[in-house]
Design a protein around this motif. Sequence first.
Motif, short mmCIF file in Angstrom:
data_model
loop_
_atom_site.label_atom_id
_atom_site.label_comp_id
_atom_site.label_asym_id
_atom_site.label_seq_id
_atom_site.Cartn_x
_atom_site.Cartn_y
_atom_site.Cartn_z
N THR A 170 0.83 -1.21 0.00
CA THR A 170 0.00 0.00 0.00
C THR A 170 0.86 1.25 0.00
OG1 THR A 170 -2.06 0.94 0.87
CG2 THR A 170 -0.36 0.50 2.48
N PHE A 171 0.35 2.29 -0.66
CA PHE A 171 0.92 3.63 -0.56
C PHE A 171 -0.25 4.47 -0.06
CE2 PHE A 171 3.02 7.30 -3.15
CZ PHE A 171 3.35 7.93 -1.97
N THR A 210 13.75 -2.33 5.96
CA THR A 210 13.33 -1.12 5.26
C THR A 210 14.25 -0.89 4.07
OG1 THR A 210 12.93 1.24 5.48
CG2 THR A 210 14.59 0.33 6.92
N TYR A 211 13.71 -0.33 3.01
CA TYR A 211 14.53 0.07 1.86
C TYR A 211 13.93 1.35 1.30
CZ TYR A 211 16.01 0.56 -2.92
OH TYR A 211 16.49 1.10 -4.09
N SER A 212 14.76 2.37 1.17
CA SER A 212 14.30 3.66 0.67
C SER A 212 13.06 4.10 1.47
CB SER A 212 14.04 3.52 -0.84
OG SER A 212 13.66 4.73 -1.40
N SER A 213 11.93 4.35 0.81
CA SER A 213 10.74 4.80 1.56
C SER A 213 9.82 3.64 1.93
CB SER A 213 9.96 5.80 0.69
OG SER A 213 9.58 5.18 -0.52
N SER A 232 4.65 -1.22 3.14
CA SER A 232 4.03 0.11 3.19
C SER A 232 5.01 1.13 2.61
CB SER A 232 3.69 0.47 4.64
OG SER A 232 3.33 1.84 4.72
N ASN A 233 4.54 1.88 1.64
CA ASN A 233 5.38 2.92 1.05
C ASN A 233 5.13 4.23 1.79
OD1 ASN A 233 6.88 4.61 -0.52
ND2 ASN A 233 5.78 4.26 -2.43
N GLY A 234 6.16 4.74 2.43
CA GLY A 234 6.09 6.09 3.00
C GLY A 234 5.62 6.18 4.44
N ASP A 286 -4.73 6.31 7.56
CA ASP A 286 -5.31 4.99 7.26
C ASP A 286 -4.40 3.80 7.49
OD1 ASP A 286 -7.68 6.02 6.68
OD2 ASP A 286 -7.65 5.57 4.53
N ILE A 287 -3.09 4.06 7.71
CA ILE A 287 -2.14 2.94 7.70
C ILE A 287 -2.44 1.91 8.80
CG2 ILE A 287 -0.31 4.07 9.09
CD1 ILE A 287 0.25 2.03 5.89
#
Length: 179
Positions: free
Chosen positions: A122-123, A164-167, A151-153, A128-129
């Motif tokens: 999901t992004f 974790t990787y990047s965002s 989860s993105n971001g 809502d996360i």
Amino acid sequence: MDDFFRLTQTIIFIIMTIVIIFGVTVFFGAPYVPSLSSELTKMFKKLYPLSKKDLLIDMGSGDGIVLKVAAGFDAQAIGIELHPVFSFLSRIRLRKLKSKTKVVCRNYLDFPFPPEITVVYTFSDSRDINKIYQKIESEAKRLNKDLYFISNGFEVSGKKYEKTYSSFYLYKVSVGKNK
Ligand SMILES: C[S@@+](CC[C@H](N)C(=O)[O-])C[C@H]1O[C@@H](n2cnc3c(N)ncnc32)[C@H](O)[C@@H]1O
């Protein structure tokens, strides 16, 4: 005067169209902002190695970019998208990948996951996360199966991510013993 009136009408029409297309889902969840295709490709190699053994669900699939990238890894992918315009446009975008991808126009919180699911993406947004995480927990319990969640971001408050990787954050939602 007539020209001015017509121009004003046209501007109002354009603004209303943009609000309807991009704004409606703001009331239900994250607004439309697409993930970056190049980042998704790297993430599906480094964070969660996606393969043909996977069935991925994208909760809030927008224009279908995540499904397209997932199909490139030979995985099956289902997108759940509330907005009819995005659902329609993504189906057109993915028409050549019909055997691997499917888009369902529906609220993702009401969608029962199929038993073959392995990973959820999901992004979303900070509002809502946690609801999304709870939905994945209850589906993992119902299916009696551990699920991976990317989860993105946004981090899920009170839950420990595995990597974790990047965002992107990777969680393992284990049946019965969620941290
Ligand atoms: C930030 S976009 C992400 C799009 C895509 N997953 C990506 O990463 O490029 C979030 C999407 O979630 C959709 N959305 C928001 N709330 C939703 C809900 N309750 N059920 C289904 N889709 C929802 C929005 O319409 C929007 O297209």
